[in-house]
Every structure is written in structure tokens, then in C-alpha cells.
Design a protein around this motif. Structure first.
Motif, mmCIF file in Angstrom:
data_model
loop_
_atom_site.group_PDB
_atom_site.id
_atom_site.type_symbol
_atom_site.label_atom_id
_atom_site.label_comp_id
_atom_site.label_asym_id
_atom_site.label_seq_id
_atom_site.Cartn_x
_atom_site.Cartn_y
_atom_site.Cartn_z
ATOM 1 N N LEU A 1 27.909 -9.795 60.388
ATOM 2 C CA LEU A 1 29.247 -9.401 59.377
ATOM 3 C C LEU A 1 29.833 -10.608 58.893
ATOM 4 C CD1 LEU A 1 30.622 -6.107 60.880
ATOM 5 C CD2 LEU A 1 28.905 -6.277 59.238
ATOM 6 N N ARG A 2 29.589 -11.767 59.696
ATOM 7 C CA ARG A 2 30.377 -13.171 59.566
ATOM 8 C C ARG A 2 30.295 -13.513 58.199
ATOM 9 N NH1 ARG A 2 30.481 -17.053 64.238
ATOM 10 N NH2 ARG A 2 31.690 -18.173 62.740
ATOM 11 N N ALA B 1 29.708 -11.756 55.279
ATOM 12 C CA ALA B 1 30.351 -10.864 54.503
ATOM 13 C C ALA B 1 32.057 -11.136 54.407
ATOM 14 C CB ALA B 1 30.219 -9.477 54.685
ATOM 15 N N VAL B 2 32.539 -11.619 55.330
ATOM 16 C CA VAL B 2 34.149 -12.030 55.481
ATOM 17 C C VAL B 2 34.280 -13.195 55.206
ATOM 18 C CG1 VAL B 2 34.324 -9.598 56.788
ATOM 19 C CG2 VAL B 2 34.306 -12.145 57.982
ATOM 20 N N THR B 3 33.488 -14.291 55.131
ATOM 21 C CA THR B 3 33.894 -15.420 55.212
ATOM 22 C C THR B 3 34.764 -16.002 53.861
ATOM 23 O OG1 THR B 3 31.759 -16.061 56.416
ATOM 24 C CG2 THR B 3 32.779 -17.842 55.079
ATOM 25 N N GLY B 4 35.778 -16.714 53.984
ATOM 26 C CA GLY B 4 36.364 -17.065 52.922
ATOM 27 C C GLY B 4 37.473 -15.920 52.383
ATOM 28 N N TRP B 5 37.327 -14.737 52.659
ATOM 29 C CA TRP B 5 38.393 -13.871 51.805
ATOM 30 C C TRP B 5 39.760 -13.943 52.395
ATOM 31 C CZ3 TRP B 5 36.570 -12.446 47.540
ATOM 32 C CH2 TRP B 5 35.321 -12.356 47.509
ATOM 33 N N ASP B 6 40.913 -13.482 51.540
ATOM 34 C CA ASP B 6 42.170 -13.348 51.932
ATOM 35 C C ASP B 6 42.220 -12.067 52.775
ATOM 36 O OD1 ASP B 6 42.944 -15.446 49.833
ATOM 37 O OD2 ASP B 6 42.865 -13.989 48.392
ATOM 38 N N ALA B 7 41.670 -10.739 52.607
ATOM 39 C CA ALA B 7 41.827 -10.024 53.476
ATOM 40 C C ALA B 7 40.415 -9.091 53.330
ATOM 41 C CB ALA B 7 42.815 -9.137 52.840
ATOM 42 N N VAL B 8 40.409 -8.080 54.352
ATOM 43 C CA VAL B 8 39.281 -7.200 54.623
ATOM 44 C C VAL B 8 39.991 -6.024 54.714
ATOM 45 C CG1 VAL B 8 37.514 -6.292 56.163
ATOM 46 C CG2 VAL B 8 37.926 -8.816 55.717
ATOM 47 N N GLU C 1 35.993 -15.830 61.471
ATOM 48 C CA GLU C 1 35.872 -16.490 60.454
ATOM 49 C C GLU C 1 37.415 -16.823 59.944
ATOM 50 O OE1 GLU C 1 33.394 -17.685 58.562
ATOM 51 O OE2 GLU C 1 32.212 -17.065 60.057
ATOM 52 N N GLY C 2 38.239 -16.572 60.651
ATOM 53 C CA GLY C 2 39.816 -16.816 60.055
ATOM 54 C C GLY C 2 40.419 -16.091 59.417
ATOM 55 N N VAL C 3 39.808 -14.766 59.037
ATOM 56 C CA VAL C 3 40.573 -14.065 58.064
ATOM 57 C C VAL C 3 41.436 -13.009 58.737
ATOM 58 C CG1 VAL C 3 40.053 -11.922 56.557
ATOM 59 C CG2 VAL C 3 38.465 -13.872 56.984
ATOM 60 N N ARG C 4 42.663 -12.863 58.462
ATOM 61 C CA ARG C 4 43.818 -12.537 59.231
ATOM 62 C C ARG C 4 44.418 -11.094 58.599
ATOM 63 N NH1 ARG C 4 45.376 -14.808 63.501
ATOM 64 N NH2 ARG C 4 47.356 -14.414 63.007
ATOM 65 N N ARG C 5 44.028 -10.486 57.350
ATOM 66 C CA ARG C 5 44.602 -9.340 56.886
ATOM 67 C C ARG C 5 43.588 -8.192 57.024
ATOM 68 N NH1 ARG C 5 49.527 -9.636 54.008
ATOM 69 N NH2 ARG C 5 49.448 -7.500 54.467
ATOM 70 N N LEU C 6 43.826 -7.086 57.684
ATOM 71 C CA LEU C 6 43.257 -5.791 57.499
ATOM 72 C C LEU C 6 43.846 -4.727 57.394
ATOM 73 C CD1 LEU C 6 40.265 -4.631 58.138
ATOM 74 C CD2 LEU C 6 41.054 -4.393 60.708
ATOM 75 N N ARG D 1 35.164 1.814 67.225
ATOM 76 C CA ARG D 1 33.700 0.817 67.473
ATOM 77 C C ARG D 1 33.648 -0.011 66.393
ATOM 78 N NH1 ARG D 1 29.103 1.784 65.927
ATOM 79 N NH2 ARG D 1 29.218 4.007 65.393
ATOM 80 N N LEU D 2 33.714 0.678 65.207
ATOM 81 C CA LEU D 2 33.452 -0.125 64.140
ATOM 82 C C LEU D 2 34.509 -1.226 63.732
ATOM 83 C CD1 LEU D 2 31.888 2.623 61.730
ATOM 84 C CD2 LEU D 2 30.586 1.043 62.993
ATOM 85 N N THR D 3 35.630 -0.697 63.840
ATOM 86 C CA THR D 3 36.954 -1.710 63.503
ATOM 87 C C THR D 3 36.739 -2.950 64.408
ATOM 88 O OG1 THR D 3 38.249 0.105 62.743
ATOM 89 C CG2 THR D 3 39.368 -1.784 63.456
ATOM 90 N N ARG D 4 36.424 -2.506 65.789
ATOM 91 C CA ARG D 4 36.425 -3.787 66.766
ATOM 92 C C ARG D 4 35.316 -4.801 66.270
ATOM 93 N NH1 ARG D 4 37.493 -0.246 71.741
ATOM 94 N NH2 ARG D 4 39.844 -0.381 71.893
ATOM 95 N N THR D 5 34.278 -4.209 65.834
ATOM 96 C CA THR D 5 33.205 -5.340 65.262
ATOM 97 C C THR D 5 33.590 -6.150 64.024
ATOM 98 O OG1 THR D 5 31.448 -3.716 66.089
ATOM 99 C CG2 THR D 5 30.645 -5.193 64.296
ATOM 100 N N VAL D 6 34.414 -5.293 63.132
ATOM 101 C CA VAL D 6 35.047 -5.973 61.858
ATOM 102 C C VAL D 6 35.999 -6.944 62.501
ATOM 103 C CG1 VAL D 6 36.337 -5.666 59.951
ATOM 104 C CG2 VAL D 6 34.491 -4.115 60.463
ATOM 105 N N LEU D 7 36.835 -6.701 63.327
ATOM 106 C CA LEU D 7 37.934 -7.610 63.634
ATOM 107 C C LEU D 7 37.322 -8.975 64.684
ATOM 108 C CD1 LEU D 7 40.612 -5.136 65.072
ATOM 109 C CD2 LEU D 7 40.699 -6.638 63.348
ATOM 110 N N ASP D 8 36.301 -8.515 65.170
ATOM 111 C CA ASP D 8 35.447 -9.980 65.831
ATOM 112 C C ASP D 8 35.019 -10.850 64.816
ATOM 113 O OD1 ASP D 8 36.087 -8.918 68.245
ATOM 114 O OD2 ASP D 8 34.214 -7.989 68.723
ATOM 115 N N ALA D 9 34.320 -10.218 63.747
ATOM 116 C CA ALA D 9 33.628 -10.930 62.499
ATOM 117 C C ALA D 9 34.924 -11.706 61.909
ATOM 118 C CB ALA D 9 32.851 -10.037 61.544
#
Length: 187
Positions: free
Chosen positions: A56-57, A59-66, A95-100, A83-91
Motif C-alpha cells: 500500500l505504500r 498508494a499513500v506516498t506524498g499525500w496530505d491525507a488518507v 510514508e510519513g502521512v499523518r491525517r486519517l 485489521r484493515l485500518t492497522r494495515t493502512v496506518l502502517d503504510a
């Protein structure tokens, strides 16, 4: 602007639609691209099964938020949101993305002051019926942040477009960081 998980669901598609209409770039992360009915300039579709953060990395690289509209489609899928949110948070962390901004459910929040006894009884019944799903959402919220605040009193479920609008607005609103934001339609 951002990437969206759960983009084929009702709220997820509305988030993608509104973000594109506002002129934002969006990456919709989906398991089945055929289920995504939204199209438009600025949309990139990223196919992923959410099995691991490493995939997933990109897909989230360089974004302001997910944004996340992840969760159980039925009671038998309770556990999916956590389960899915933990995977997303890890990605995101990698990548240094901080907003979810993520979708949860009002019955797991504190009971608003001024709710009528009937509202409290109805909330209790719904909470028992969907116990496993709500336990999953509580665990998902705990993985993201500590919930502060709650649900507006005399709340009615807002429409998908209103939820999507609120989630997009929260991306640029620093006052919503690590806050539970209650959203309801006017009755």
C-alpha cells in the motif's frame, strides 16, 4: 489531496466524487476497480487487497491525507475495520502521512446529554444487535486516536454526501486532529 480506502462503498464513492469536483487529485484504493463508478480527471485507481502495508505504500506516498471508509459489510465481517485500518496506518507511518479521517458509528460514542430515554433504549438495542461490529469499530478508533467529544444530541444519521463533505473538510482542519467528530443531520 489524498488517497481513499473503501472508495467503492457509498460514502467512499461520494468522497471521491466531491474531491474530484473540487479539483483535487485522488487515488482510490480498491479491491475491485469494476465496483468504482466514479470517474474523472485527477483520479488514479490503485488496485490492492489490503493484505499488507508494504503493497500500500505507493498508494499513500506524498499525500496530505488518507480517508478510510473501511468496515464490515455485514456482521459476519466484524473485525475487518480494525485489521484493515492497522494495515493502512502502517503504510501511512512508513510514508510519513499523518491525517486519517475515518468513518465509525454513533452508538459507540458517549450518549449525548439531553437524549430522551427512548433514544437511550434504542441505542442499547442497536448496540447489542451489532455488538461485534461496534467492538471492531472501537478497536479501529483506538488504533487511530483517543476519541474526544461525541455525538450531537437528538442526532439523525446524515446522508452519504454530508459525511463525505465533512471528511473532506476535516483534512485541512487542524482542530479535528485526534478528535472524535460527531456528525448528524438536523431533525
Amino acid at each position: 489531496m489524498g488517497a481513499g480506502f473503501g472508495a467503492t462503498g457509498g460514502v467512499g464513492q461520494e468522497i471521491v466524487r466531491q474531491a474530484l469536483t473540487a479539483g483535487h487529485q485522488v487515488t482510490a484504493i480498491v479491491r475491485d476497480p469494476a465496483r468504482l463508478t466514479v470517474t474523472g480527471a485527477g483520479l488514479d485507481v490503485f488496485r490492492a487487497d489490503l493484505a499488507g502495508a508494504e503493497a500500500l505504500r505507493p498508494a499513500v506516498t506524498g499525500w496530505d491525507a488518507v480517508s478510510a471508509g473501511l468496515g464490515a459489510r455485514s456482521r459476519k465481517h466484524a473485525g475487518d475495520a480494525t485489521r484493515l485500518t492497522r494495515t493502512v496506518l502502517d503504510a501511512m507511518e512508513a510514508e510519513g502521512v499523518r491525517r486519517l479521517p475515518a468513518i465509525s458509528a454513533a452508538p459507540i460514542g458517549p450518549v449525548p446529554e439531553g437524549d430522551a430515554a427512548l433514544d437511550r433504549v434504542a441505542r442499547g438495542i442497536v448496540s447489542r444487535i451489532y455488538k461485534d461490529v461496534y467492538a471492531d469499530l472501537r478497536a479501529m478508533e483506538a488504533a487511530i486516536r483517543v476519541a474526544v467529544g461525541g455525538t450531537p444530541p437528538k442526532a439523525r444519521s446524515p446522508g452519504r454526501a454530508d459525511v463525505a463533505h465533512a471528511m473532506l473538510a476535516m483534512v485541512g482542519d487542524a482542530t479535528t486532529v485526534k478528535q472524535g467528530v460527531g456528525l448528524a443531520s438536523r431533525g
